[in-house]
Design an enzyme around this catalytic site. Sequence first.
Site, PDB file in Angstrom:
ATOM      1  N   GLU A 128      79.762  23.320 114.305  1.00 59.68           N
ATOM      2  CA  GLU A 128      80.839  23.993 113.560  1.00 59.68           C
ATOM      3  C   GLU A 128      81.207  23.314 112.229  1.00 59.68           C
ATOM      4  O   GLU A 128      82.384  23.143 111.917  1.00 59.68           O
ATOM      5  CB  GLU A 128      82.091  24.109 114.443  1.00 59.68           C
ATOM      6  CG  GLU A 128      81.834  24.906 115.710  1.00 59.68           C
ATOM      7  CD  GLU A 128      83.087  25.098 116.577  1.00 59.68           C
ATOM      8  OE1 GLU A 128      84.127  24.507 116.264  1.00 59.68           O
ATOM      9  OE2 GLU A 128      83.002  25.840 117.559  1.00 59.68           O
ATOM     10  N   ASN A 171      74.720  23.972 115.561  1.00 56.92           N
ATOM     11  CA  ASN A 171      75.380  24.971 116.415  1.00 56.92           C
ATOM     12  C   ASN A 171      76.664  25.471 115.755  1.00 56.92           C
ATOM     13  O   ASN A 171      77.441  24.669 115.225  1.00 56.92           O
ATOM     14  CB  ASN A 171      75.716  24.293 117.756  1.00 56.92           C
ATOM     15  CG  ASN A 171      76.173  25.247 118.847  1.00 56.92           C
ATOM     16  OD1 ASN A 171      75.463  26.199 119.177  1.00 56.92           O
ATOM     17  ND2 ASN A 171      77.339  24.992 119.421  1.00 56.92           N
ATOM     18  N   HIS A 208      80.427  33.863 120.959  1.00 58.75           N
ATOM     19  CA  HIS A 208      81.717  34.186 121.587  1.00 58.75           C
ATOM     20  C   HIS A 208      82.147  35.538 121.009  1.00 58.75           C
ATOM     21  O   HIS A 208      82.707  35.603 119.913  1.00 58.75           O
ATOM     22  CB  HIS A 208      82.760  33.115 121.251  1.00 58.75           C
ATOM     23  CG  HIS A 208      82.448  31.766 121.829  1.00 58.75           C
ATOM     24  ND1 HIS A 208      82.409  31.557 123.193  1.00 58.75           N
ATOM     25  CD2 HIS A 208      82.170  30.576 121.256  1.00 58.75           C
ATOM     26  CE1 HIS A 208      82.120  30.277 123.417  1.00 58.75           C
ATOM     27  NE2 HIS A 208      81.967  29.663 122.261  1.00 58.75           N
ATOM     28  N   GLU A 236      76.637  29.681 123.775  1.00 59.45           N
ATOM     29  CA  GLU A 236      77.971  29.690 124.422  1.00 59.45           C
ATOM     30  C   GLU A 236      78.430  31.111 124.713  1.00 59.45           C
ATOM     31  O   GLU A 236      79.592  31.470 124.495  1.00 59.45           O
ATOM     32  CB  GLU A 236      79.002  28.970 123.532  1.00 59.45           C
ATOM     33  CG  GLU A 236      78.614  27.545 123.173  1.00 59.45           C
ATOM     34  CD  GLU A 236      79.663  26.796 122.345  1.00 59.45           C
ATOM     35  OE1 GLU A 236      80.826  27.253 122.265  1.00 59.45           O
ATOM     36  OE2 GLU A 236      79.312  25.735 121.789  1.00 59.45           O
ATOM     37  N   ASP A 238      79.935  34.449 125.735  1.00 54.05           N
ATOM     38  CA  ASP A 238      80.948  35.141 126.541  1.00 54.05           C
ATOM     39  C   ASP A 238      81.428  36.343 125.736  1.00 54.05           C
ATOM     40  O   ASP A 238      81.380  36.333 124.513  1.00 54.05           O
ATOM     41  CB  ASP A 238      82.100  34.220 126.993  1.00 54.05           C
ATOM     42  CG  ASP A 238      82.773  33.420 125.891  1.00 54.05           C
ATOM     43  OD1 ASP A 238      82.628  33.765 124.693  1.00 54.05           O
ATOM     44  OD2 ASP A 238      83.481  32.440 126.211  1.00 54.05           O
TER      45      ASP A 238
HETATM   46  C1  XIL Z   1      85.822  24.629 124.586  1.00 54.42           C
HETATM   47  C2  XIL Z   1      85.929  24.379 126.075  1.00 54.42           C
HETATM   48  O1  XIL Z   1      85.391  25.491 126.755  1.00 54.42           O
HETATM   49  C3  XIL Z   1      87.367  24.157 126.470  1.00 54.42           C
HETATM   50  O2  XIL Z   1      87.447  23.725 127.822  1.00 54.42           O
HETATM   51  C4  XIL Z   1      88.010  23.102 125.572  1.00 54.42           C
HETATM   52  O3  XIL Z   1      89.387  23.012 125.877  1.00 54.42           O
HETATM   53  C5  XIL Z   1      87.827  23.442 124.107  1.00 54.42           C
HETATM   54  O4  XIL Z   1      86.441  23.600 123.846  1.00 54.42           O
HETATM   55  N1  XIL Z   1      82.986  26.020 120.567  1.00 54.42           N
HETATM   56  C6  XIL Z   1      82.365  24.944 121.163  1.00 54.42           C
HETATM   57  C7  XIL Z   1      82.777  24.522 122.540  1.00 54.42           C
HETATM   58  O5  XIL Z   1      81.403  24.398 120.611  1.00 54.42           O
HETATM   59  O6  XIL Z   1      82.669  23.134 122.716  1.00 54.42           O
HETATM   60  C8  XIL Z   1      84.169  24.968 122.865  1.00 54.42           C
HETATM   61  O7  XIL Z   1      84.444  24.653 124.230  1.00 54.42           O
HETATM   62  C9  XIL Z   1      84.342  26.440 122.573  1.00 54.42           C
HETATM   63  C10 XIL Z   1      84.111  26.741 121.113  1.00 54.42           C
END
Ligand code: XIL
Length: 300
Positions: A128, A171, A208, A236, A238
């Site tokens: 990020e 990422n 996401h 990641e 969802d």
């Molecule tokens: C999130 C986790 O799922 C949570 O448990 C934590 O509180 C915050 O981080 N991008 C990422 C992940 O790269 O590491 C994040 O994970 C979600 C967004």
Amino acid sequence: ASTLGTQAAQSGRYFGTAVSAGRLGDGTYTGILDREFTSVTPENEMKWDTTEPSRGSFNFGPADQIVNRATSHGQRMRGHTLVWHSQLPGWVGSIRDANTLRVVMNNHITTVMNRYKGRIHSWDVVNEAFADGTSGRLRSSVFRDVLGDGFLEQAFRTARTADPAAKLCYNDYSIEDWNAAKTQGVYRMVRDFKARGVPIDCVGLQAHFGAGGPPSTFQTTLSNFAALGVDVQITELDIAQASPTAYTNTVRACMNVTRCTGITVWGIRDSDSWRSGENPLLFDRNGTKKSAYNAVLTTL
Ligand code: XIL
């Protein structure tokens, strides 16, 4: 095949999930984990605030739990993440001297990667780093503000030396739409790294998504990154409300791109999700398969 992992393996891909050390004592959770998934990403346990809470003092307990369990169950591991502005301990954020921060960053990368050397197939070296919005440039962070834009190159070079066998990924989120300025910024960085021989092997697209699922350009984005000579991974995934169509569109885009090498969903049951209010995952809170699960299985 009858599970996500075995079905994905038929095309040489992995199918993974984020795992939380605190849930490993839950038999329903581990039952699904071991039945369905061939890759594991620690949800929080490899982040800087956990692994190096104070300078030079490393804490590998929670990450070890996940890595040791995954290894003994034949699951591969993604490493997440080495350099990120978030979940970063305050002592790093307050460094103002560039030489100090460079030494600290390189030592962190080297020490964490060494610990798990040979056991991580892909590392999110930097997470990020790009800004949201239309700039297409890096966001403000202690790393950019103190070291300059070159911190990314430095991080990837250090990572390559630490574990030459691991694939090194950049990422990020909101880089799924080819027309987004942020996507273009990351694309230019990867193209520049490839042109100058800076080591980078993969781009992780977090995915996401809102209820509508991926943007219509998602597959184009995957294939355009791949054409630069890197793998792409959905890291990641969802989707709010987990519509089967939205999941199908996401998985199909990956299946249509040879260099899309694997998919990770960001948790197992809706109740395990960081977005639990949106029920975005493939299993409900009882561990029962949702319709999105069947959509994914038939698309793989
Ligand atoms: C999130 C986790 O799922 C949570 O448990 C934590 O509180 C915050 O981080 N991008 C990422 C992940 O790269 O590491 C994040 O994970 C979600 C967004």
